[in-house]
Design an enzyme around this catalytic site. Structure first.
Site, short mmCIF file in Angstrom:
data_model
loop_
_atom_site.label_atom_id
_atom_site.label_comp_id
_atom_site.label_asym_id
_atom_site.label_seq_id
_atom_site.Cartn_x
_atom_site.Cartn_y
_atom_site.Cartn_z
N SER A 177 -53.00 51.48 89.40
CA SER A 177 -51.91 51.03 90.26
C SER A 177 -50.77 52.05 90.23
CB SER A 177 -51.39 49.66 89.80
OG SER A 177 -50.73 49.78 88.54
N LYS A 178 -49.78 51.86 91.09
CA LYS A 178 -48.67 52.81 91.17
C LYS A 178 -47.87 52.87 89.87
CE LYS A 178 -47.07 51.16 95.07
NZ LYS A 178 -46.22 50.94 96.27
N ARG A 179 -47.83 51.78 89.13
CA ARG A 179 -47.05 51.79 87.89
C ARG A 179 -47.67 52.76 86.87
NH1 ARG A 179 -49.50 48.89 83.87
NH2 ARG A 179 -51.15 47.44 84.50
N HIS A 180 -48.98 52.98 86.97
CA HIS A 180 -49.62 53.94 86.06
C HIS A 180 -49.15 55.36 86.34
CE1 HIS A 180 -52.79 50.62 85.77
NE2 HIS A 180 -52.30 50.75 84.55
N ALA A 181 -48.79 55.64 87.59
CA ALA A 181 -48.29 56.97 87.93
C ALA A 181 -47.03 57.27 87.12
CB ALA A 181 -48.01 57.06 89.42
#
Length: 391
Positions: free
Chosen positions: A148-152
């Site tokens: 997900s974007k939070r992993h970025a």
């Protein structure tokens, strides 16, 4: 109905073949009443009538035949009360009208496919139903959970392909702005869930097109390893021409108001290419060829700088100007003579010489660096160091 089902300990209440019998709908109400409600504008939805306890079979290119019993499916809404179609209905109609032959999507869509299969059947489009391919999930870098974007943010890589200009006027750099080459990113992504059946890892776009087949897609989820993406970027940068490398170097140097010829840039880039991950790294790794070191690592000097190393440095510096042939062999021989004369070792003087000339503790072969720096620059930097640093 929902409250009664909850009271009966039904964990996930559904509008299905069982519960619909107790609801007001076009199946349980008199036709006249249904028509009257429609005529008077009473809001209503159109649902898919899911058959009772029926097995739905469909073929997935990766998973083979998939079987689902309708007892676990509900009567999904196809048209909302505002007259707009839901995704599921629009999806099937859209694909039919566009003559889509293959539906390739994530495996999280598998539970919706039986409903789509029924829609093709009920609409009389079975002969035009596309092939279904449900791709394995992409997992977070730690292998736990869907990417997900939070992993970025957590792992320090971009969340977007190109720069994202948010409504609050903040800008988030994308993969392009961070220096990932399109062909490298394509290569990396292609191998997440697919393999060519060989040991080849580096592909051009044309090679990927020639090698790709749906049958070699895997069922297992793939980990989004940004370190691997960086490696692919390194390999694709190495495949570029020296002219392209030089263009990267010159463009970044210009940002610091420093000019450099293409010939000089090509020589520098060739020397530092093994340390490059992104195009902007050519300048970051090779700027010391054009910029004198601003300072020296004090902790490093404290360990390495002593009367012996000073004597070696002075001897080497003084003998440089007399050197007629500026090449690696002669430079190394000159340094070895200075080391031997002053009872030192190459292992103790080489790291010191590197930090004096480049300001860094690591880099390409030191003799190659000195050759490229040239006699005047090398002598000047050594002399400057000897004047600044006291024993």
């Amino acid at each position: 109905m929902r409250e009664r089902l909850k009271a009966a300990k039904i964990v996930s209440p559904q509008y299905n073949a069982v519960s619909r019998a107790g609801m007001k709908n076009g199946l349980t109400m008199p036709v006249e009443q249904v028509q009257e409600w429609i005529r008077t504008g009473k809001p209503y939805v159109v649902r898919l009538k899911m058959p009772h306890k029926t097995e739905i079979r469909f073929h997935d290119v990766i998973r083979g035949w998939v079987k689902v019993n309708t007892s676990v499916l509900d009567d999904k809404v196809l048209m909302k009360s505002d007259g707009l179609p839901t995704y599921h209905f629009a999806n099937v109609v859209d694909d039919y009208l566009m003559k889509i032959t293959h539906v390739i999507r994530g495996e999280e869509w598998l539970p919706s496919t039986p409903m789509h299969v029924l829609l093709y059947r009920y609409l009389g489009w079975t002969d035009y139903m596309p092939q279904f391919i449900h791709l394995p999930l992409l997992l977070a870098p730690n292998g736990k959970g869907k990417l997900s974007k939070r992993h970025a943010h957590e792992y320090g890589f971009p969340a977007f392909p190109i720069a994202w200009h948010a409504p609050d006027l903040t800008v988030s750099n994308g993969f392009r702005e961070q220096g990932y080459l399109p062909e490298a990113l394509l290569n990396f992504l292609a191998l997440l869930g697919w393999n060519p059946g060989t040991n080849q890892e580096i592909f051009t776009k044309e090679e990927l097109i020639a090698a790709f087949s749906l049958e070699r897609l895997g069922k297992s989820a793939a980990v989004f390893d940004i370190a691997k993406a960086n490696w692919f970027n390194q390999q694709h940068i190495k495949k570029l021409t020296k002219t392209v490398w030089a263009s990267y170097f010159i463009a970044e140097a210009a940002k610091d108001h420093i000019q450099c010829s293409e010939k000089e840039a090509m020589a520098i880039c060739t020397l530092v290419k093994d340390s490059i991950t992104f195009p902007q790294d050519f300048w970051a790794e090779g700027s010391y060829f054009l910029c004198d070191p601003i300072g020296y690592n004090s902790d490093f000097l404290q360990k390495k700088w002593n009367p012996h190393s000073k004597s070696v440095m002075l001897c080497f510096t003084n003998s440089l100007l007399a050197l007629t042939e500026w090449n690696q062999h002669n430079l190394k021989q000159l340094l070895q003579e200075a080391v031997y004369t002053h009872h030192s070792t190459m292992g103790s003087i080489m790291p010191l010489l590197r930090i004096v000339l480049t300001g860094r503790t690591t880099g390409p072969d030191l003799m190659e660096i000195i050759v490229l720096l040239g006699k005047d620059t090398t002598h000047k930097r050594l002399t400057t160091f000897l004047e600044k640093v006291k024993t």
